[in-house]
Design a protein around this motif. Structure first.
Motif, PDB file in Angstrom:
ATOM      1  N   PRO A 149       0.801  -1.233   0.000  1.00 16.25           N
ATOM      2  CA  PRO A 149       0.000   0.000   0.000  1.00 16.25           C
ATOM      3  C   PRO A 149       0.829   1.275   0.000  1.00 16.25           C
ATOM      4  CG  PRO A 149      -0.970  -1.607   1.484  1.00 16.25           C
ATOM      5  CD  PRO A 149       0.342  -2.184   1.019  1.00 16.25           C
ATOM      6  N   ALA A 150       1.984   1.269   0.671  1.00 18.50           N
ATOM      7  CA  ALA A 150       2.813   2.480   0.707  1.00 18.50           C
ATOM      8  C   ALA A 150       3.286   2.856  -0.693  1.00 18.50           C
ATOM      9  CB  ALA A 150       4.009   2.270   1.637  1.00 18.50           C
ATOM     10  N   GLU A 151       3.643   1.855  -1.510  1.00 18.71           N
ATOM     11  CA  GLU A 151       4.074   2.130  -2.879  1.00 18.71           C
ATOM     12  C   GLU A 151       2.893   2.582  -3.736  1.00 18.71           C
ATOM     13  OE1 GLU A 151       6.665   2.479  -6.139  1.00 18.71           O
ATOM     14  OE2 GLU A 151       7.000   2.379  -3.974  1.00 18.71           O
ATOM     15  N   ALA A 152       1.725   1.997  -3.493  1.00 21.38           N
ATOM     16  CA  ALA A 152       0.522   2.432  -4.211  1.00 21.38           C
ATOM     17  C   ALA A 152       0.217   3.889  -3.892  1.00 21.38           C
ATOM     18  CB  ALA A 152      -0.653   1.534  -3.824  1.00 21.38           C
ATOM     19  N   ARG A 153       0.338   4.238  -2.623  1.00 16.92           N
ATOM     20  CA  ARG A 153       0.095   5.629  -2.211  1.00 16.92           C
ATOM     21  C   ARG A 153       1.082   6.572  -2.908  1.00 16.92           C
ATOM     22  NH1 ARG A 153       2.369   9.213   0.894  1.00 16.92           N
ATOM     23  NH2 ARG A 153       1.170  10.721   2.129  1.00 16.92           N
ATOM     24  N   ARG A 154       2.352   6.177  -2.993  1.00 16.88           N
ATOM     25  CA  ARG A 154       3.356   7.008  -3.677  1.00 16.88           C
ATOM     26  C   ARG A 154       2.973   7.223  -5.135  1.00 16.88           C
ATOM     27  NH1 ARG A 154       8.695   4.686  -4.001  1.00 16.88           N
ATOM     28  NH2 ARG A 154       9.258   6.737  -4.803  1.00 16.88           N
ATOM     29  N   THR A 155       2.437   6.202  -5.776  1.00 18.49           N
ATOM     30  CA  THR A 155       2.011   6.313  -7.165  1.00 18.49           C
ATOM     31  C   THR A 155       0.905   7.353  -7.316  1.00 18.49           C
ATOM     32  OG1 THR A 155       2.571   3.986  -7.530  1.00 18.49           O
ATOM     33  CG2 THR A 155       1.122   5.030  -9.144  1.00 18.49           C
ATOM     34  N   VAL A 156      -0.063   7.316  -6.409  1.00 17.57           N
ATOM     35  CA  VAL A 156      -1.156   8.282  -6.457  1.00 17.57           C
ATOM     36  C   VAL A 156      -0.642   9.689  -6.167  1.00 17.57           C
ATOM     37  CG1 VAL A 156      -3.424   8.902  -5.542  1.00 17.57           C
ATOM     38  CG2 VAL A 156      -2.809   6.503  -5.800  1.00 17.57           C
ATOM     39  N   MET A 157       0.279   9.810  -5.216  1.00 17.02           N
ATOM     40  CA  MET A 157       0.838  11.124  -4.911  1.00 17.02           C
ATOM     41  C   MET A 157       1.615  11.681  -6.101  1.00 17.02           C
ATOM     42  SD  MET A 157      -0.287  12.002  -2.019  1.00 17.02           S
ATOM     43  CE  MET A 157       0.657  13.523  -2.012  1.00 17.02           C
ATOM     44  N   ALA A 158       2.245  10.789  -6.891  1.00 11.99           N
ATOM     45  CA  ALA A 158       2.952  11.251  -8.092  1.00 11.99           C
ATOM     46  C   ALA A 158       1.968  11.833  -9.099  1.00 11.99           C
ATOM     47  CB  ALA A 158       3.736  10.091  -8.713  1.00 11.99           C
ATOM     48  N   SER A 159       0.802  11.217  -9.227  1.00 11.23           N
ATOM     49  CA  SER A 159      -0.202  11.765 -10.147  1.00 11.23           C
ATOM     50  C   SER A 159      -0.753  13.085  -9.619  1.00 11.23           C
ATOM     51  CB  SER A 159      -1.334  10.755 -10.369  1.00 11.23           C
ATOM     52  OG  SER A 159      -2.092  10.556  -9.195  1.00 11.23           O
ATOM     53  N   ALA A 160      -0.877  13.210  -8.295  1.00 17.37           N
ATOM     54  CA  ALA A 160      -1.310  14.485  -7.715  1.00 17.37           C
ATOM     55  C   ALA A 160      -0.277  15.580  -7.982  1.00 17.37           C
ATOM     56  CB  ALA A 160      -1.541  14.326  -6.213  1.00 17.37           C
ATOM     57  N   ALA A 161       1.016  15.216  -7.918  1.00 12.19           N
ATOM     58  CA  ALA A 161       2.077  16.196  -8.180  1.00 12.19           C
ATOM     59  C   ALA A 161       2.081  16.638  -9.636  1.00 12.19           C
ATOM     60  CB  ALA A 161       3.439  15.593  -7.803  1.00 12.19           C
ATOM     61  N   LEU A 162       1.749  15.731 -10.545  1.00 11.92           N
ATOM     62  CA  LEU A 162       1.680  16.099 -11.964  1.00 11.92           C
ATOM     63  C   LEU A 162       0.534  17.058 -12.223  1.00 11.92           C
ATOM     64  CD1 LEU A 162       2.393  12.620 -13.615  1.00 11.92           C
ATOM     65  CD2 LEU A 162       3.895  14.616 -13.618  1.00 11.92           C
ATOM     66  N   CYS A 163      -0.580  16.867 -11.536  1.00 12.66           N
ATOM     67  CA  CYS A 163      -1.736  17.755 -11.724  1.00 12.66           C
ATOM     68  C   CYS A 163      -1.573  19.069 -11.001  1.00 12.66           C
ATOM     69  CB  CYS A 163      -3.008  17.053 -11.234  1.00 12.66           C
ATOM     70  SG  CYS A 163      -3.533  15.649 -12.229  1.00 12.66           S
ATOM     71  N   PHE A 164      -0.988  19.004  -9.801  1.00 13.00           N
ATOM     72  CA  PHE A 164      -0.911  20.190  -8.934  1.00 13.00           C
ATOM     73  C   PHE A 164       0.514  20.332  -8.389  1.00 13.00           C
ATOM     74  CE2 PHE A 164      -5.139  18.144  -8.290  1.00 13.00           C
ATOM     75  CZ  PHE A 164      -5.895  19.040  -9.049  1.00 13.00           C
ATOM     76  N   PRO A 165       1.495  20.625  -9.263  1.00 12.17           N
ATOM     77  CA  PRO A 165       2.891  20.631  -8.848  1.00 12.17           C
ATOM     78  C   PRO A 165       3.219  21.641  -7.755  1.00 12.17           C
ATOM     79  CG  PRO A 165       2.645  21.617 -11.023  1.00 12.17           C
ATOM     80  CD  PRO A 165       1.342  20.970 -10.679  1.00 12.17           C
ATOM     81  N   GLY A 166       2.497  22.764  -7.724  1.00  8.36           N
ATOM     82  CA  GLY A 166       2.782  23.756  -6.697  1.00  8.36           C
ATOM     83  C   GLY A 166       2.394  23.298  -5.306  1.00  8.36           C
ATOM     84  N   HIS A 167       1.492  22.344  -5.219  1.00  5.62           N
ATOM     85  CA  HIS A 167       1.046  21.851  -3.918  1.00  5.62           C
ATOM     86  C   HIS A 167       1.717  20.525  -3.527  1.00  5.62           C
ATOM     87  CE1 HIS A 167      -2.296  24.675  -4.742  1.00  5.62           C
ATOM     88  NE2 HIS A 167      -2.438  24.712  -3.427  1.00  5.62           N
ATOM     89  N   PHE A 168       2.002  19.675  -4.519  1.00  8.50           N
ATOM     90  CA  PHE A 168       2.498  18.335  -4.192  1.00  8.50           C
ATOM     91  C   PHE A 168       3.802  17.991  -4.907  1.00  8.50           C
ATOM     92  CE2 PHE A 168      -2.172  18.179  -3.874  1.00  8.50           C
ATOM     93  CZ  PHE A 168      -2.294  17.789  -2.564  1.00  8.50           C
ATOM     94  N   GLY A 169       4.429  18.979  -5.548  1.00  9.38           N
ATOM     95  CA  GLY A 169       5.619  18.703  -6.345  1.00  9.38           C
ATOM     96  C   GLY A 169       6.896  18.547  -5.554  1.00  9.38           C
ATOM     97  N   GLN A 170       6.897  18.924  -4.286  1.00  8.18           N
ATOM     98  CA  GLN A 170       8.108  18.818  -3.486  1.00  8.18           C
ATOM     99  C   GLN A 170       8.133  17.486  -2.746  1.00  8.18           C
ATOM    100  OE1 GLN A 170      10.455  21.186  -3.721  1.00  8.18           O
ATOM    101  NE2 GLN A 170       9.068  22.159  -5.184  1.00  8.18           N
ATOM    102  N   GLY A 171       9.088  16.628  -3.076  1.00 15.24           N
ATOM    103  CA  GLY A 171       9.233  15.352  -2.383  1.00 15.24           C
ATOM    104  C   GLY A 171       8.151  14.369  -2.718  1.00 15.24           C
TER     105      GLY A 171
END
Length: 211
Positions: free
Chosen positions: A189-211
């Motif tokens: 699940p931790a790796e799955a969560r990272r995958t979803v967070m990567a898609s969030a960073a692509l959509c909203f880089p100013g909010h989720f693009g760091q780390g």
């Protein structure tokens, strides 16, 4: 004579509800192990450790049992993300993070529950049951996710359609759930969560693009 709480259900009602929940949990386990088409009342009874007749007494037919099982899982999922949002700060980034965390909560992503969801998703004959049980709550989740994405677009000035962004995030979550069940070497699940967070960073880089 001891006073009783008039608001509490009588012991017989409690026992009935506990038995029904036992059967529903056994149905979830059976669906994960055998799939939709091969799940039978006999197999569910065997998994629950009770008689076939007792399953019939509580649910009457396989269709009713599957419908109530899906209704339970849908309500459980809905209550989980609603509770996560209620505890999150009001800003949209925190709310999106709360939704993502809720989608990978340990109680929601057990192998049995993920397997049961896959069983319902994968069988054409389950679609009417799914639409009846899940349609309104699925729509509520989609609307909430779109509202959060719309707020993030407004706050960050992103050139992305919030409806498409919400759809991407939802599909990535569902895709990682499938990967966690169907890959020969599934990731945790931790790796799955990272995958979803990567898609969030692509959509909203100013909010989720760091780390």
């Amino acid at each position: 004579m001891h006073d009783t709480d008039e608001t509490s259900p009588p012991p017989r009602t409690l026992a009935r509800e506990a038995r029904r929940q036992q059967v529903i949990e056994a149905t979830i386990t059976t669906l994960a192990a055998r799939g939709f088409a091969r799940t039978t009342l006999t197999e569910v009874a065997r998994t629950a450790g009770i008689s076939h007749g007792l399953v019939l007494f509580h649910f009457e037919t396989k269709e009713k049992l599957l419908t109530e099982t899906l209704t339970f899982m849908t309500a459980e999922y809905h209550d989980n993300w609603q509770a996560a949002l209620a505890l999150a700060p009001a800003d949209p980034a925190a709310q999106l993070l709360a939704l993502i965390e809720a989608d990978f909560a340990p109680a929601i992503t057990t192998p049995a529950r993920l397997g049961a969801w896959c069983a319902f998703w994968g069988e054409a004959q389950s679609r009417p049951i799914y639409q009846e049980a899940c349609g309104p709550l699925d729509a509520a989740y989609a609307a909430q996710l779109e509202a959060i994405c719309r707020a993030l677009v407004a706050e960050g000035g992103y050139r992305v359609d919030p409806v498409l962004a919400a759809r991407i995030l939802r599909l990535v979550v569902e895709g990682t759930w499938l990967d966690m069940m169907t890959l020969q070497t599934p990731y945790p699940p931790a790796e799955a969560r990272r995958t979803v967070m990567a898609s969030a960073a692509l959509c909203f880089p100013g909010h989720f693009g760091q780390g």
